[in-house]
Design a protein around this motif. Structure first.
Motif, PDB file in Angstrom:
ATOM      1  N   MET A 244       0.630  -1.082   0.128  1.00  0.00           N
ATOM      2  CA  MET A 244       0.164  -0.050  -0.041  1.00  0.00           C
ATOM      3  C   MET A 244       0.788   1.434  -0.047  1.00  0.00           C
ATOM      4  O   MET A 244       0.187   2.411   0.146  1.00  0.00           O
ATOM      5  CB  MET A 244      -1.028  -0.098   1.028  1.00  0.00           C
ATOM      6  CG  MET A 244      -1.959  -1.166   1.415  1.00  0.00           C
ATOM      7  SD  MET A 244      -2.964  -0.730  -0.422  1.00  0.00           S
ATOM      8  CE  MET A 244      -3.790   0.702  -0.084  1.00  0.00           C
ATOM      9  N   ASN A 245       1.979   1.218  -0.355  1.00  0.00           N
ATOM     10  CA  ASN A 245       3.106   2.247  -0.313  1.00  0.00           C
ATOM     11  C   ASN A 245       2.859   3.254  -1.628  1.00  0.00           C
ATOM     12  O   ASN A 245       3.007   2.469  -2.883  1.00  0.00           O
ATOM     13  CB  ASN A 245       4.485   1.941  -0.171  1.00  0.00           C
ATOM     14  CG  ASN A 245       5.444   3.117  -0.148  1.00  0.00           C
ATOM     15  OD1 ASN A 245       5.581   3.880  -0.975  1.00  0.00           O
ATOM     16  ND2 ASN A 245       6.051   3.043   1.137  1.00  0.00           N
ATOM     17  N   GLU A 246       2.311   4.359  -1.764  1.00  0.00           N
ATOM     18  CA  GLU A 246       2.043   5.257  -2.809  1.00  0.00           C
ATOM     19  C   GLU A 246       3.314   5.530  -3.623  1.00  0.00           C
ATOM     20  O   GLU A 246       3.061   5.416  -4.882  1.00  0.00           O
ATOM     21  CB  GLU A 246       1.340   6.408  -2.583  1.00  0.00           C
ATOM     22  CG  GLU A 246      -0.061   6.004  -1.834  1.00  0.00           C
ATOM     23  CD  GLU A 246      -0.808   7.401  -1.563  1.00  0.00           C
ATOM     24  OE1 GLU A 246      -0.384   8.612  -2.183  1.00  0.00           O
ATOM     25  OE2 GLU A 246      -1.759   7.738  -0.920  1.00  0.00           O
ATOM     26  N   TYR A 247       4.430   5.542  -2.997  1.00  0.00           N
ATOM     27  CA  TYR A 247       5.616   6.012  -3.618  1.00  0.00           C
ATOM     28  C   TYR A 247       6.316   4.771  -4.504  1.00  0.00           C
ATOM     29  O   TYR A 247       6.447   4.978  -5.700  1.00  0.00           O
ATOM     30  CB  TYR A 247       6.706   6.416  -2.798  1.00  0.00           C
ATOM     31  CG  TYR A 247       8.108   6.624  -3.262  1.00  0.00           C
ATOM     32  CD1 TYR A 247       8.294   7.806  -4.034  1.00  0.00           C
ATOM     33  CD2 TYR A 247       8.950   5.718  -2.990  1.00  0.00           C
ATOM     34  CE1 TYR A 247       9.478   7.897  -4.576  1.00  0.00           C
ATOM     35  CE2 TYR A 247      10.165   5.697  -3.495  1.00  0.00           C
ATOM     36  CZ  TYR A 247      10.549   6.929  -4.352  1.00  0.00           C
ATOM     37  OH  TYR A 247      11.748   7.271  -4.987  1.00  0.00           O
ATOM     38  N   ASN A 248       6.042   3.505  -3.849  1.00  0.00           N
ATOM     39  CA  ASN A 248       6.326   2.232  -4.473  1.00  0.00           C
ATOM     40  C   ASN A 248       5.453   2.028  -5.706  1.00  0.00           C
ATOM     41  O   ASN A 248       5.903   1.456  -6.617  1.00  0.00           O
ATOM     42  CB  ASN A 248       6.211   1.218  -3.525  1.00  0.00           C
ATOM     43  CG  ASN A 248       7.669   1.303  -2.380  1.00  0.00           C
ATOM     44  OD1 ASN A 248       8.580   1.948  -2.864  1.00  0.00           O
ATOM     45  ND2 ASN A 248       7.653   0.598  -1.423  1.00  0.00           N
ATOM     46  N   ALA A 249       4.209   2.495  -5.685  1.00  0.00           N
ATOM     47  CA  ALA A 249       3.172   2.213  -6.615  1.00  0.00           C
ATOM     48  C   ALA A 249       3.422   2.857  -7.870  1.00  0.00           C
ATOM     49  O   ALA A 249       3.224   2.772  -8.879  1.00  0.00           O
ATOM     50  CB  ALA A 249       1.560   2.409  -6.029  1.00  0.00           C
ATOM     51  N   LEU A 250       4.108   4.334  -7.404  1.00  0.00           N
ATOM     52  CA  LEU A 250       4.307   5.063  -8.518  1.00  0.00           C
ATOM     53  C   LEU A 250       5.677   4.720  -9.397  1.00  0.00           C
ATOM     54  O   LEU A 250       5.586   4.717 -10.630  1.00  0.00           O
ATOM     55  CB  LEU A 250       4.574   6.572  -8.056  1.00  0.00           C
ATOM     56  CG  LEU A 250       5.038   7.624  -9.009  1.00  0.00           C
ATOM     57  CD1 LEU A 250       3.860   7.769 -10.028  1.00  0.00           C
ATOM     58  CD2 LEU A 250       5.386   8.929  -8.615  1.00  0.00           C
TER      59      LEU A 250
END
Length: 296
Positions: A244-250
């Motif tokens: 659920m890490n947004e930075y990693n999703a980006l």
């Protein structure tokens, strides 16, 4: 990432296709798969400019991850009821062990009787190894550690550790333990691109697959090693593996785009996705690893 530290090759397909993933059969009609990819493209392309940006892909990845979590919660309720025959709201390790062995072909009543009488079970070495690993994870899910009884929430952590901070920490420890060759509880690039200590295969064999090594090197240097000091700490690995890490999703979105971005405009056009359809839907030429939650 799998428990052995290897990248989960099926992850890109899961975060792009979501529920539709099962509908993409390797042997299905190409035209049918093409139509489904076009439909997904239109869902990801929120602003309707006929191209997918990293932000749009990031939003889609987060949405698919949340979708998976909700499915996991519903699935957990069903599994919990199945292994909690007395309905007391708690599942013991023995109750789960009985159901697990029954699913592997053992006689459920016979196993239950032997466990009740504390008699020895005749279990093959491979199944016993799986049981030992499961029991380790059971201990981790029992928070705080008490009597090895799991409630429904703890059972969710056991079945779907990717959604549990405690299990995520445990998984990171397991990966570092397998890859950390000098025992400093950190990973260098050479350790990261090696196979787990104790495996039959060796690094020399792995070097044959230059693309594999190249991909892992890029993942290590550009994504996991957040401060770019050449060392991956347990904290960095935990942050990287948090679904659920947004930075990693980006970052994941940017990587997926880079694979098929032929015109180098940092977006994906429909034609590019269709041309690289095997990357997004899976290929029979690749040996896909199971998803993280299935590994547990």
């Amino acid at each position: 990432m799998e428990m052995d530290g290897h990248l989960n090759k099926e992850f890109h397909q899961e975060v792009f296709l979501g529920k539709e993933m099962e509908e993409f059969d390797e042997d299905s009609e190409p035209r049918r798969n093409r139509r489904k990819l076009m439909a997904i493209f239109s869902k990801v392309d929120i602003n309707r400019d006929k191209r997918i940006s990293a932000k749009e892909m990031q939003r889609w990845i987060m949405e698919k991850t949340e979708e998976h979590f909700q499915e996991a919660v519903e699935e957990n309720k069903m599994h919990f009821r199945a292994v909690d025959p007395d309905g007391d709201g708690h599942v013991s390790w023995d109750e789960y062990k009985i159901k697990f062995l029954a699913s592997k072909g053992f006689n459920e009543k016979e196993v239950a009787e032997k466990i009740k009488n504390n008699e020895e079970l005749k279990i093959d070495e491979e199944t016993q190894e799986v049981l030992d690993n499961l029991k380790d994870r059971w201990y981790q899910a029992d928070n705080p550690p008490a009597d090895l009884l799991l409630n429904e929430e703890e059972f969710l952590s056991f079945l779907h550790p990717e959604h549990s901070r405690g299990m995520l920490k445990f998984m990171v420890k397991e990966i570092v333990r397998d890859l950390d060759q000098d025992g400093d509880k950190k990973l260098t690039l050479s350790e990261f691109i090696s196979l787990p200590v104790g495996t039959v295969e060796n690094q020399q064999a792995q070097d044959i697959d230059d693309d594999w090594v190249k991909d892992r090197k890029k993942e290590f240097e550009e994504v996991i090693d957040a401060n770019h000091d050449g060392i991956v700490t347990m904290e960095e690995l935990e942050e990287y593996m948090d679904p659920m890490n947004e930075y990693n999703a980006l970052n994941e979105a940017k990587q997926m785009i880079a694979v098929a971005d032929e015109n180098q405009n940092h977006h994906l056009e429909l034609e590019e996705i269709l041309k690289y359809s095997e990357y997004f839907t899976g290929s029979k030429l690749m040996d896909y690893a199971r998803n993280v939650h299935e590994e547990f």
